[in-house]
Scaffold this active site. Structure first.
Site, PDB file in Angstrom:
ATOM      1  N   VAL A  75      60.092  -2.976  23.451  1.00  0.00           N
ATOM      2  CA  VAL A  75      59.653  -2.494  24.766  1.00  0.00           C
ATOM      3  C   VAL A  75      60.849  -2.602  25.707  1.00  0.00           C
ATOM      4  O   VAL A  75      61.452  -3.672  25.816  1.00  0.00           O
ATOM      5  CB  VAL A  75      58.479  -3.332  25.307  1.00  0.00           C
ATOM      6  N   THR A 102      59.892  -7.090  20.570  1.00  0.00           N
ATOM      7  CA  THR A 102      60.937  -7.566  21.465  1.00  0.00           C
ATOM      8  C   THR A 102      60.768  -6.823  22.777  1.00  0.00           C
ATOM      9  O   THR A 102      60.425  -5.643  22.780  1.00  0.00           O
ATOM     10  CB  THR A 102      62.334  -7.253  20.869  1.00  0.00           C
ATOM     11  N   CYS A 103      61.010  -7.499  23.898  1.00  0.00           N
ATOM     12  CA  CYS A 103      60.979  -6.857  25.211  1.00  0.00           C
ATOM     13  C   CYS A 103      62.346  -7.049  25.849  1.00  0.00           C
ATOM     14  O   CYS A 103      62.863  -8.171  25.898  1.00  0.00           O
ATOM     15  CB  CYS A 103      59.875  -7.448  26.081  1.00  0.00           C
ATOM     16  N   VAL A 104      62.918  -5.944  26.325  1.00  0.00           N
ATOM     17  CA  VAL A 104      64.265  -5.958  26.862  1.00  0.00           C
ATOM     18  C   VAL A 104      64.263  -5.371  28.271  1.00  0.00           C
ATOM     19  O   VAL A 104      63.655  -4.316  28.503  1.00  0.00           O
ATOM     20  CB  VAL A 104      65.209  -5.119  25.963  1.00  0.00           C
TER      21      VAL A 104
END
Length: 127
Positions: A75, A102-104
């Site tokens: 994301v 994973t969130c970036v």
């Protein structure tokens, strides 16, 4: 052998919607763009997240996959303050399935997008 998939049910661009390699499906990053207008559906993060998920689901369907085939999601958010609202929409669309994720935080995305999803799926039915 690689098969490239496109569908009229997701926004087009200078890319394939997905690359299918054996049982693996690599979906191009999808944001909150309407497939018909190629415009962002709204400046609202919830609406963009719903549209992004709808675009991903349309591509999965075109690849003969289901949401339960998703194994990894990245994301991208332009504002981490949106994290909880994006999570609420994301969970309602995928639960009880919880793929790795994973969130970036990113500084910007194209076309007023506030979020984007990068999805990988695996379906033994494709091999």
């Amino acid at each position: 052998m690689t098969r490239f998939v496109t569908t009229p049910d997701a926004p087009d661009g200078p890319f394939s919607h997905a690359a299918v390699v054996g049982p693996w499906v690599f979906i191009s990053g999808m944001g909150g763009m309407d497939p018909r207008t190629r415009e962002v559906v709204s400046d609202d993060i919830v609406e963009q997240t719903k549209q992004s998920l709808a675009n991903v689901m349309a591509i999965l369907k075109a690849c003969d996959c289901r949401p339960d085939d998703i194994v990894k999601v990245v994301v991208y958010l332009t504002d981490m303050a949106d994290y909880d609202r994006v999570n609420a929409v994301y969970l309602s669309a995928l639960a009880p399935h919880k793929p790795a994720r994973t969130c970036v935080a990113v500084s910007s995305l194209p076309a007023r997008e506030r979020m984007k999803l990068d999805v990988t799926a695996f379906s033994a039915m494709l091999s």
